[in-house]
Write an enzyme that holds these catalytic residues in place. Structure first.
Site, PDB file in Angstrom:
ATOM      1  N   ALA A  64       2.576  52.138  27.963  1.00 57.04           N
ATOM      2  CA  ALA A  64       2.940  52.074  26.544  1.00 57.04           C
ATOM      3  C   ALA A  64       1.814  51.274  25.869  1.00 57.04           C
ATOM      4  CB  ALA A  64       4.294  51.405  26.388  1.00 57.04           C
ATOM      5  N   MET A  91       1.014  48.258  24.929  1.00 54.87           N
ATOM      6  CA  MET A  91       0.458  47.027  25.504  1.00 54.87           C
ATOM      7  C   MET A  91      -0.299  47.310  26.808  1.00 54.87           C
ATOM      8  SD  MET A  91       1.015  44.306  23.641  1.00 54.87           S
ATOM      9  CE  MET A  91       0.901  42.881  24.724  1.00 54.87           C
ATOM     10  N   ARG A 141       5.044  56.187  34.443  1.00 57.86           N
ATOM     11  CA  ARG A 141       6.157  56.945  35.013  1.00 57.86           C
ATOM     12  C   ARG A 141       6.139  58.396  34.505  1.00 57.86           C
ATOM     13  NH1 ARG A 141      11.600  56.910  33.445  1.00 57.86           N
ATOM     14  NH2 ARG A 141      10.951  55.566  31.747  1.00 57.86           N
ATOM     15  N   LYS A 195       8.847  47.417  30.410  1.00 61.78           N
ATOM     16  CA  LYS A 195       9.902  46.666  29.745  1.00 61.78           C
ATOM     17  C   LYS A 195      10.475  45.628  30.715  1.00 61.78           C
ATOM     18  CE  LYS A 195      13.519  48.135  26.564  1.00 61.78           C
ATOM     19  NZ  LYS A 195      14.733  47.518  27.054  1.00 61.78           N
ATOM     20  N   GLY A 214       0.053  40.595  20.954  1.00 65.77           N
ATOM     21  CA  GLY A 214       0.445  41.903  20.434  1.00 65.77           C
ATOM     22  C   GLY A 214      -0.527  42.971  20.882  1.00 65.77           C
ATOM     23  N   LYS A 255       5.189  31.267  28.436  1.00 65.68           N
ATOM     24  CA  LYS A 255       5.143  32.370  27.456  1.00 65.68           C
ATOM     25  C   LYS A 255       6.445  32.436  26.676  1.00 65.68           C
ATOM     26  CE  LYS A 255       3.978  35.792  24.963  1.00 65.68           C
ATOM     27  NZ  LYS A 255       4.873  36.828  24.721  1.00 65.68           N
ATOM     28  N   ASN A 290       6.930  31.935  22.622  1.00 64.19           N
ATOM     29  CA  ASN A 290       7.686  32.800  21.707  1.00 64.19           C
ATOM     30  C   ASN A 290       8.733  32.016  20.928  1.00 64.19           C
ATOM     31  OD1 ASN A 290       6.152  34.807  22.883  1.00 64.19           O
ATOM     32  ND2 ASN A 290       7.831  36.264  22.940  1.00 64.19           N
ATOM     33  N   ARG A 338      35.153  10.079  23.122  1.00 65.60           N
ATOM     34  CA  ARG A 338      35.297  10.689  24.458  1.00 65.60           C
ATOM     35  C   ARG A 338      36.145   9.796  25.360  1.00 65.60           C
ATOM     36  NH1 ARG A 338      30.879  10.844  27.410  1.00 65.60           N
ATOM     37  NH2 ARG A 338      31.490  12.665  28.615  1.00 65.60           N
TER      38      ARG A 338
HETATM   39  C1  6PG Z   1       3.264  37.882  21.574  1.00 67.05           C
HETATM   40  C2  6PG Z   1       4.591  38.207  20.969  1.00 67.05           C
HETATM   41  C3  6PG Z   1       5.189  39.385  21.637  1.00 67.05           C
HETATM   42  C4  6PG Z   1       6.366  39.963  20.879  1.00 67.05           C
HETATM   43  C5  6PG Z   1       7.639  39.270  21.243  1.00 67.05           C
HETATM   44  C6  6PG Z   1       8.520  38.793  20.138  1.00 67.05           C
HETATM   45  O1  6PG Z   1       3.137  36.752  21.991  1.00 67.05           O
HETATM   46  O2  6PG Z   1       2.395  38.753  21.613  1.00 67.05           O
HETATM   47  O3  6PG Z   1       5.452  37.114  21.112  1.00 67.05           O
HETATM   48  O4  6PG Z   1       5.468  39.016  22.943  1.00 67.05           O
HETATM   49  O5  6PG Z   1       6.108  40.082  19.558  1.00 67.05           O
HETATM   50  O6  6PG Z   1       8.308  40.190  22.045  1.00 67.05           O
HETATM   51  O7  6PG Z   1       9.368  39.782  19.770  1.00 67.05           O
HETATM   52  P1  6PG Z   1      10.804  39.604  19.137  1.00 67.05           P
HETATM   53  O8  6PG Z   1      10.582  38.966  17.806  1.00 67.05           O
HETATM   54  O9  6PG Z   1      11.243  41.022  19.043  1.00 67.05           O
HETATM   55  O10 6PG Z   1      11.651  38.811  20.051  1.00 67.05           O
END
Ligand code: 6PG
Length: 485
Positions: free
Chosen positions: A20, A22, A42, A84, A139, A191, A195, A454
């Site tokens: 795909a 990436m 695939r 994925k 990306g 990673k 995010n 508590r």
């Molecule tokens: C990156 C991005 C990439 C993607 C994420 C976030 O570092 O290149 O983080 O991994 O844009 O999947 O996506 P969502 O906003 O859909 O969670």
């Protein structure tokens, strides 16, 4: 396409399965840097499309079957999986394993859940293979032109991959944005947190835009202009830059700003949620990141939004008197909140690193996030310097240089959060960032009262400020304090 019989066997230096966008772009990046790349998908159509459109960019060896793909690689094989995350990754690994030889290296470059990576790494190690869970950010364009790469797993396996990965990574000041992060799942954990920070950064920018637009009436194009100016200062970053471009974009169908015709329901693929789940499990306060995740969730509840809106409508708001001042205050509030979001992300990584003995160098992360990735920002140079000055720095807020910046921005930060709240503009990430800062700096927190509560209903005990040990009050008896040790 080359047929199996005449296929050169065992000469490809690296393979990519999963073509795909990436995966295809990563394969093209490798080929353009002079590596002979075996490619497989695939469904054959994607392999054909890659070869048809980009076959001339370098040396590709396409295969229709996984067996041919594996055969086309030099040993020990280096195979990058870019499918994925989740079950599809396991399916590819299961298909690959019977075809591999000992010491072959599998690189999972998808956005894997880090606990999956731990499980896979261990299972493959026990079978004699090497598994390198690798974060890749940037990306589609990054994958093609130079991403930020965060490999985990066996350091010896990384040493074999390093010449390749460091060559295809983004380069900043002559340094590749790729370093071995740590063993087993360290790369994918980092990673994931990248995010999480990305979610917070995006949400903070969105709140800044909303406050300015609502309280000054500025158009998206005018706000884009402010963002372009911000992009020459402390906020200089990829996300600010693309936001300015987005805000300038006019919809071709309606002639309205594009941002006004996009449905205001933010989606997510999961990494932000995983970050917060991990933070909860490890007990690390990451409110700015969590609020960014929840903000997407709120935006995606159309029925509840419609029902509450029908009952209450918009909060009344007053337009700011000094537009330029408000914009400058928001810039400072955004900067201070952003420092908090990064502080929380780094705290989470450092806590996980201790918990799992990953030995992650936070300074390395600042170094490799300076280029290629979505959160790249001038500001990361400063974080790099902060960790160079103190490799054990436990919270960015106590670095002298960031502390000075936060002190400088504090009044504006409070003003903007206060103003937004008073005018009904939701700023969950701004306020969570400020609350985190205020909580950490405060001499006494109302947690003492929570402890007493508590103890009242559950005899959970409390500690005292003036004596060792644990105590309990006989709340339903004579009210005396007793030792609970
Ligand atoms: C990156 C991005 C990439 C993607 C994420 C976030 O570092 O290149 O983080 O991994 O844009 O999947 O996506 P969502 O906003 O859909 O969670």
């Amino acid at each position: 396409m080359t047929q199996s019989a005449e296929r050169p066997t065992g000469t490809a230096e690296v393979g990519v399965t999963g073509l795909a966008v990436m995966g295809a772009n990563l394969a093209r990046n490798l080929a353009s840097k002079g590596f002979r790349v075996a490619v497989h998908n695939r469904s054959q159509a994607k392999t054909d499309a890659l070869i048809d459109s980009h076959g001339q960019e370098g040396e590709f060896i396409p295969s229709e079957s996984m067996a041919d793909f594996v055969q086309s690689l030099a040993t020990p094989r280096k195979i990058i999986i870019m499918v994925k995350a989740g079950q599809p990754t396991d399916a590819v690994i299961d298909e690959l394993v019977p075809l591999l030889d000992a010491d072959d290296i599998i690189v999972d470059a998808g956005n894997a859940q880090w606990e999956d990576t731990r499980r896979r790494e261990q299972a493959l190690r026990e079978k004699g293979f090497r598994f390198v869970g690798t974060g890749v950010s940037g990306g589609e364009e990054g994958a093609l032109l130079g991403p930020s790469i965060m490999p985990g797993g066996d350091p010896a396996a990384y040493a074999e991959l390093a010449p390749m990965l460091e060559k295809i990574a983004a380069q900043v000041d002559g340094e590749p944005c790729c370093r071995h992060i740590g063993p087993d799942a360290a790369g994918h954990f980092v990673k994931m947190v990248h995010n999480g920070i990305e979610y917070a950064d995006m949400q903070l920018i969105a709140e800044a835009y909303d406050v300015i637009r609502t309280l000054t009436g500025a158009s998206p194009a005018e706000i884009a202009e402010s963002f372009r100016q911000w992009n020459t200062g402390v906020l200089d970053s990829y996300l600010i830059e693309i936001t300015a471009t987005v805000l300038d974009k006019v919809d071709e169908r309606t002639d309205k700003p594009l941002v006004d015709v996009i449905l205001d329901a933010a989606a997510q693929k999961g990494t932000g949620t995983w970050t917060v789940q991990s933070a909860l499990t490890l007990g690390v306060p990451t409110g700015a990141i969590a609020e960014a995740v929840f903000a997407r969730a709120v935006s995606s509840q159309p029925d509840q939004r419609a029902a509450v809106r029908k009952k209450f409508g918009d909060a009344p708001f007053e337009t700011a008197e000094d537009k330029a001042q408000l914009i400058s205050d928001v810039e400072q509030a955004l900067y201070a909140s952003k420092i908090v979001a990064y502080a929380q992300g780094f705290d989470l990584i450092q806590t996980a690193s201790k918990e799992f003995n990953w030995d992650i160098e936070p300074g390395d992360l600042a170094t490799i996030w300076r280029g290629g990735c979505i959160i790249r920002a001038a500001f990361l140079d400063r974080i790099k310097q902060a960790y160079e000055a103190d490799p054990q720095l436990w919270n960015l807020l106590v670095d002298d240089s960031f502390a000075a910046d936060v002190t400088g921005a504090e009044a504006q930060w409070r003003k903007v959060v206060g103003l937004a709240i008073a005018n009904g503009v939701p700023v969950p990430a701004f306020s969570a960032s400020l609350a985190y800062f205020d909580s950490l700096r405060r001499g006494r927190l109302p947690a003492a009262l929570v402890q007493a509560q508590r103890d009242f209903f559950g005899a959970h005990t409390y500690r005292r400020v003036d004596a060792e040990g644990s105590y309990h009050v006989e709340w339903s008896g004579d009210g005396a304090e007793v030792s609970a040790d």
